[in-house]
Design a protein around this motif. Structure first.
Motif, PDB file in Angstrom:
ATOM      1  N   GLU A  94      -7.485  31.741  26.212  1.00 29.82           N
ATOM      2  CA  GLU A  94      -8.130  30.525  25.706  1.00 29.82           C
ATOM      3  C   GLU A  94      -8.059  30.471  24.178  1.00 29.82           C
ATOM      4  OE1 GLU A  94     -12.032  28.313  27.143  1.00 29.82           O
ATOM      5  OE2 GLU A  94     -12.493  29.787  25.588  1.00 29.82           O
ATOM      6  N   HIS A  95      -7.665  29.310  23.673  1.00 34.50           N
ATOM      7  CA  HIS A  95      -7.549  29.126  22.223  1.00 34.50           C
ATOM      8  C   HIS A  95      -7.833  27.667  21.845  1.00 34.50           C
ATOM      9  CE1 HIS A  95      -3.520  28.017  23.726  1.00 34.50           C
ATOM     10  NE2 HIS A  95      -3.436  27.219  22.676  1.00 34.50           N
ATOM     11  N   THR A  96      -7.968  27.462  20.562  1.00 36.57           N
ATOM     12  CA  THR A  96      -8.083  26.092  20.037  1.00 36.57           C
ATOM     13  C   THR A  96      -7.088  25.974  18.881  1.00 36.57           C
ATOM     14  OG1 THR A  96      -9.716  26.665  18.341  1.00 36.57           O
ATOM     15  CG2 THR A  96     -10.575  26.018  20.496  1.00 36.57           C
ATOM     16  N   HIS A  97      -6.795  24.750  18.507  1.00 36.22           N
ATOM     17  CA  HIS A  97      -6.136  24.526  17.218  1.00 36.22           C
ATOM     18  C   HIS A  97      -6.547  23.174  16.676  1.00 36.22           C
ATOM     19  CE1 HIS A  97      -3.298  23.115  20.192  1.00 36.22           C
ATOM     20  NE2 HIS A  97      -3.053  24.347  20.542  1.00 36.22           N
ATOM     21  N   SER A  98      -6.357  23.029  15.364  1.00 34.88           N
ATOM     22  CA  SER A  98      -6.839  21.810  14.723  1.00 34.88           C
ATOM     23  C   SER A  98      -5.920  20.632  15.003  1.00 34.88           C
ATOM     24  CB  SER A  98      -6.980  22.026  13.216  1.00 34.88           C
ATOM     25  OG  SER A  98      -5.743  22.439  12.686  1.00 34.88           O
ATOM     26  N   PHE A 100      -3.731  17.887  17.140  1.00 36.17           N
ATOM     27  CA  PHE A 100      -3.840  17.120  18.369  1.00 36.17           C
ATOM     28  C   PHE A 100      -2.547  17.406  19.122  1.00 36.17           C
ATOM     29  CE2 PHE A 100      -3.667  12.536  20.070  1.00 36.17           C
ATOM     30  CZ  PHE A 100      -4.489  12.831  21.128  1.00 36.17           C
ATOM     31  N   GLU A 101      -2.633  18.269  20.118  1.00 37.79           N
ATOM     32  CA  GLU A 101      -1.425  18.734  20.814  1.00 37.79           C
ATOM     33  C   GLU A 101      -0.999  17.670  21.834  1.00 37.79           C
ATOM     34  OE1 GLU A 101      -1.845  22.774  22.165  1.00 37.79           O
ATOM     35  OE2 GLU A 101      -0.328  22.559  23.708  1.00 37.79           O
ATOM     36  N   VAL A 102       0.244  17.217  21.743  1.00 37.35           N
ATOM     37  CA  VAL A 102       0.755  16.244  22.701  1.00 37.35           C
ATOM     38  C   VAL A 102       2.091  16.723  23.245  1.00 37.35           C
ATOM     39  CG1 VAL A 102       1.630  13.890  23.011  1.00 37.35           C
ATOM     40  CG2 VAL A 102      -0.405  14.274  21.648  1.00 37.35           C
ATOM     41  N   PRO A 138     -11.086  23.948  23.550  1.00 38.14           N
ATOM     42  CA  PRO A 138     -10.589  25.199  24.104  1.00 38.14           C
ATOM     43  C   PRO A 138      -9.657  24.936  25.293  1.00 38.14           C
ATOM     44  CG  PRO A 138     -12.977  25.287  23.760  1.00 38.14           C
ATOM     45  CD  PRO A 138     -12.557  23.865  23.565  1.00 38.14           C
ATOM     46  N   HIS A 139      -8.546  25.634  25.333  1.00 37.69           N
ATOM     47  CA  HIS A 139      -7.567  25.431  26.405  1.00 37.69           C
ATOM     48  C   HIS A 139      -6.616  26.611  26.466  1.00 37.69           C
ATOM     49  CE1 HIS A 139      -5.432  24.105  22.802  1.00 37.69           C
ATOM     50  NE2 HIS A 139      -4.312  24.398  23.435  1.00 37.69           N
ATOM     51  N   TRP A 140      -5.873  26.688  27.558  1.00 34.15           N
ATOM     52  CA  TRP A 140      -4.742  27.609  27.634  1.00 34.15           C
ATOM     53  C   TRP A 140      -3.668  26.960  28.471  1.00 34.15           C
ATOM     54  CZ3 TRP A 140      -9.411  28.306  30.082  1.00 34.15           C
ATOM     55  CH2 TRP A 140      -9.431  28.605  31.453  1.00 34.15           C
TER      56      TRP A 140
HETATM   57 FE   LIG Z   1      -2.451  25.062  22.576  1.00 34.81          FE
END
Ligand SMILES: [Fe+2]
Length: 184
Positions: A94-98, A100-102, A138-140
């Motif tokens: 599990e991670h995050t990032h700033s 906007f992942e598309v 949070p996502h993976w």
């Molecule tokens: Fe990611």
């Protein structure tokens, strides 16, 4: 088939949604964009980056204007990639990032696990599907043992995708790619 599986945080399956329109509606409740795109011209699996981007130019431009994306590219992974295990492992926690992942799946598939609240929304994306991960959610992601996909990626900043691991082991309570695919 594309599917949304909703779990509680202990990994118990609560709900399964298969209709793309309903998947989009359920995901919009958590601020996640889910769309189905068709290329403007037929594409072969070996089409180059420019050809792929051209085939989705209208849809890409629409998102660039709406969300302020600065750039896009195309990535592909095949089961014969010698680094496939290393690449798979990078996204399994599990991670995050700033940013906007598309991601748009030109072909192939992958599984996103989104954890915006006390539920985990597991989306099995296939060719034709676009999904977003809102900033700091949070996502993976699991591409499976034999990754096989081509994706368009859109970026707001060059460094925004750097992963910040949450330190949670929640991902271990959930079926991996192979388990999810067998459920849908
Ligand atoms: Fe990611």
């Amino acid at each position: 088939m594309s599917a949304l599986l909703i779990f509680d945080e202990e990994g118990r399956l609560l709900e399964k949604v298969e209709d793309p329109q309903e998947i989009a509606e359920r995901l919009s409740d958590i601020n996640v964009l889910f769309e189905r795109w068709e290329p403007s011209a037929p594409l072969n699996e070996d089409a180059g980056e420019e050809e792929v981007l051209d085939a989705f130019r209208d849809q890409i431009n629409r998102l660039m204007i709406r969300f302020g994306f600065q750039s896009c590219d195309v990535v592909a992974l095949t089961p014969d990639n010698p680094k496939k295990e290393e690449l798979r492992n990078k996204f399994l926690d599990e991670h995050t990032h700033s940013d906007f992942e598309v991601r748009y799946f030109v072909y192939g598939d992958g599984v996103f696990y989104l954890h915006p609240n006390d539920k985990v929304y597991v989306v099995h994306c296939e060719g034709g599907d676009l999904i977003s991960v809102p900033p700091n959610t949070p996502h993976w992601f699991d591409m499976g043992e034999s990754p096989n996909f081509k994706c368009i990626r859109l970026f707001t900043t060059p460094e925004g995708w750097v992963a910040n691991y949450t330190g949670s082991d929640i991902a271990k309570k959930f079926p991996k790619y192979e388990g999810i695919v067998s459920l849908d």
